[in-house]
Design a protein around this motif. Sequence first.
Motif, PDB file in Angstrom:
ATOM      1  N   HIS A   1     -14.205   6.515  -2.309  1.00 41.33           N
ATOM      2  CA  HIS A   1     -14.228   5.287  -3.096  1.00 41.33           C
ATOM      3  C   HIS A   1     -15.635   4.860  -3.476  1.00 41.33           C
ATOM      4  O   HIS A   1     -15.843   4.219  -4.503  1.00 41.33           O
ATOM      5  CB  HIS A   1     -13.522   4.151  -2.344  1.00 41.33           C
ATOM      6  CG  HIS A   1     -12.029   4.286  -2.329  1.00 41.33           C
ATOM      7  ND1 HIS A   1     -11.324   4.822  -3.370  1.00 41.33           N
ATOM      8  CD2 HIS A   1     -11.095   3.935  -1.400  1.00 41.33           C
ATOM      9  CE1 HIS A   1     -10.031   4.806  -3.095  1.00 41.33           C
ATOM     10  NE2 HIS A   1      -9.863   4.287  -1.898  1.00 41.33           N
TER      11      HIS A   1
ATOM     12  N   HIS B   1      -2.372   6.810  -2.386  1.00 47.34           N
ATOM     13  CA  HIS B   1      -2.140   7.484  -1.100  1.00 47.34           C
ATOM     14  C   HIS B   1      -0.860   7.020  -0.415  1.00 47.34           C
ATOM     15  O   HIS B   1      -0.705   7.213   0.798  1.00 47.34           O
ATOM     16  CB  HIS B   1      -3.346   7.265  -0.185  1.00 47.34           C
ATOM     17  CG  HIS B   1      -4.595   7.873  -0.745  1.00 47.34           C
ATOM     18  ND1 HIS B   1      -5.599   7.129  -1.313  1.00 47.34           N
ATOM     19  CD2 HIS B   1      -4.949   9.170  -0.882  1.00 47.34           C
ATOM     20  CE1 HIS B   1      -6.545   7.953  -1.754  1.00 47.34           C
ATOM     21  NE2 HIS B   1      -6.180   9.183  -1.505  1.00 47.34           N
TER      22      HIS B   1
ATOM     23  N   HIS C   1       0.828  -1.208   0.000  1.00 50.47           N
ATOM     24  CA  HIS C   1       0.000   0.000   0.000  1.00 50.47           C
ATOM     25  C   HIS C   1       0.860   1.254   0.000  1.00 50.47           C
ATOM     26  O   HIS C   1       0.664   2.171  -0.792  1.00 50.47           O
ATOM     27  CB  HIS C   1      -0.934   0.033   1.208  1.00 50.47           C
ATOM     28  CG  HIS C   1      -1.739   1.298   1.273  1.00 50.47           C
ATOM     29  ND1 HIS C   1      -1.235   2.491   1.739  1.00 50.47           N
ATOM     30  CD2 HIS C   1      -3.014   1.563   0.887  1.00 50.47           C
ATOM     31  CE1 HIS C   1      -2.160   3.438   1.637  1.00 50.47           C
ATOM     32  NE2 HIS C   1      -3.240   2.894   1.130  1.00 50.47           N
TER      33      HIS C   1
ATOM     34  N   ASP D   1      -0.409   2.296  -3.604  1.00 55.97           N
ATOM     35  CA  ASP D   1      -1.657   3.042  -3.616  1.00 55.97           C
ATOM     36  C   ASP D   1      -1.389   4.509  -3.981  1.00 55.97           C
ATOM     37  O   ASP D   1      -0.302   5.033  -3.727  1.00 55.97           O
ATOM     38  CB  ASP D   1      -2.272   2.956  -2.216  1.00 55.97           C
ATOM     39  CG  ASP D   1      -3.697   3.429  -2.149  1.00 55.97           C
ATOM     40  OD1 ASP D   1      -4.588   2.573  -2.211  1.00 55.97           O
ATOM     41  OD2 ASP D   1      -3.912   4.647  -2.012  1.00 55.97           O
TER      42      ASP D   1
ATOM     43  N   HIS E   1      -9.865   4.071  -6.718  1.00 58.51           N
ATOM     44  CA  HIS E   1      -8.755   3.328  -7.304  1.00 58.51           C
ATOM     45  C   HIS E   1      -9.252   2.207  -8.231  1.00 58.51           C
ATOM     46  O   HIS E   1      -9.082   1.029  -7.956  1.00 58.51           O
ATOM     47  CB  HIS E   1      -7.888   2.717  -6.210  1.00 58.51           C
ATOM     48  CG  HIS E   1      -7.404   3.712  -5.199  1.00 58.51           C
ATOM     49  ND1 HIS E   1      -7.127   5.020  -5.505  1.00 58.51           N
ATOM     50  CD2 HIS E   1      -7.134   3.575  -3.880  1.00 58.51           C
ATOM     51  CE1 HIS E   1      -6.716   5.652  -4.420  1.00 58.51           C
ATOM     52  NE2 HIS E   1      -6.713   4.808  -3.418  1.00 58.51           N
TER      53      HIS E   1
END
Length: 473
Positions: free
Chosen positions: A426, A125, A90, A123, A147
Motif C-alpha cells: 500500500h 483481499h 472488509h 476489499d 486500494h
Amino acid sequence: MVEYLGTADLAAFSCHHGPDLITEFGGTATVTGGYLDACAGAGAEVHPAAHARAEPGPAVGADAYRELEERLLAQLRAAGDCDVVLLDLHGAGVVVPDRSMDVAVLQAVRALLPRAVLAVTMDLHANVPPALLDLADVVTGFHEYPHTDAADRSRLAGELAFAAARGAVTPVLAQHRLPMLLPPSPTVAGSPAAELRDLVREIEARPGVLACTVFHGFPYADTEQAAASVVTVTDGDHALAEKCGAEVATWLTVHRERFRTAPLTPEQALHEALAGAPGTVVIGDGSDNPGCGGAGDSTYLLRALLQVPEPTCFATVWDPETVAAAVRAGVGATLPVRLGGRHDWASGPPVEAEGTVRALTDGVIVQTAMRRGKRADFGTSARITVGTCDVIVASQRRQVLDPEILLLHGCVPERYRIVAVKSVNHFRAGFAGVSDRMLVADAPGPTARTIEQIPRTGPTRLLWPMSARTATR
Ligand SMILES: [Zn+2]
C-alpha cells in the motif's frame, strides 16, 4: 509486553455512529466516503448507522462482536424501514472461533430488513463465503492494489443499489471460488495483477454486466472462508454472469504461477537500494505489515538498516513502552532505548541502542493517498535518532500508507537515502511522489509474501500455492 494476539475485544475497534460517522468519512477516499457520495447523487435521506474498524490481527471475540452488532441494529431500528442498506465489509473478519463476520453482519441486517436492497463493498483481499451471496443483492470490491479506488467501487455499489430499489436494474450474482490464495500482488504496471485487473474492467464494460470483481483472498487467514474468487453482477442475466466469472477464473488458473514472488532478505533489499542511482529508496517491511496482521514491531529490517552509514528513516515501530520512556525523558534527552522485538520469533530480538528523542507527537495524521482525507491515529509517538537513522516509534499498531507520519515528526522523506516502512504494497501509492524506487524486504514473519512458507494446519493448506509447496518450478 503489550499483547495483540488472543482475541480482538471492543478496545481494538475505532467506532463511529450517527452524525459522527459523516464527520469522519464525508469526502474521504474510503468505502464509506463513496457510499455517502452515492447517497448524495441519489438524493437519498441518509441514516448514518455505525462503523467499526480494527487493524487486522486476531479473531474478534464473540462478546465484542455481539455488542457491535447490537449497536448497528439499534441504529437501523431507529432509522425505520430503509429501502437500501450500504455495507462496508472488509471480507476477512472472523468471529471466534471460525464464523465469518461478514456473513454474520448480513444475516443480522437481512433478518431486520427482509425487503431492503443490501449492497456490500469488500476489499480486494476479501474471502467471500458463498453464503454471503444469498444475503446480499449487490457485491463489488476494489480493483486496485494499493486500494486507491475504494470510494469509486463503493459509489458504484451504492448507485446499483439505488437503481435496484427503484426497479431500474435487477442485479443477479454469480461467484466462482478458486482453490487458491494469491500472494500479495500489487496492480503495478506490467504485473500479472494489473493484467487481471484490466480483464475484469473490460468485462465490466460489456453490455449487461453491472460489476465484476476478482478477490485475491486474504492469505493470512487459515479459515474455511479463505480463497480467491470472482463475483460478477449482471442485469438479470444469470448465464452472462456465469460466463464472465468463468472467463476470469480460467485466466487466473492458467496464469497463477506468475503471481509467485521472489523474496529479498533485508540485507539484499538494502544492498539493491544502495547499489542503484542516488535518491531516496522506499522499502516495505513486508513480512511484518500491521495491515496483514503483523505486530509492527519486527526488528529484522530495522537492525540491518541501522548498519547503513547514510541518512535513513524507519516508520514505524510499535512500542508503547519505549514511547512512554521517551515521553518521560523529554525532547533532547539521550537515553538507552529498547526498540520492538516484543512478540516472539516473528518480531526478532529487540534492538538495544542509545537514542536521542527529537520529537514527540500525538500521532494523529490525515491520510493523503489511500484513504485520502481519513484520519489515522498512531497514538503518542516519538522520533528517536539512533546513529544516522530516525526511528519513529508509535504506541498504536498501524500500517504506514503515506509520508504523513514522517512529516508529523519533522522527517522529510526525500532527505533520506532509504526510508523503510511497515507496509507490504500500500505504501506504493503514498510514496510514489517521493521515489519510484520501491522494494519489499522479506524477513521472517507472519505476513511473509511467500505465503506457502507460513505454517498452516487449517483448510488453506490444501489451496495453491500451499498445495504446490514441494512442486518443482
Ligand atoms: Zn486489501
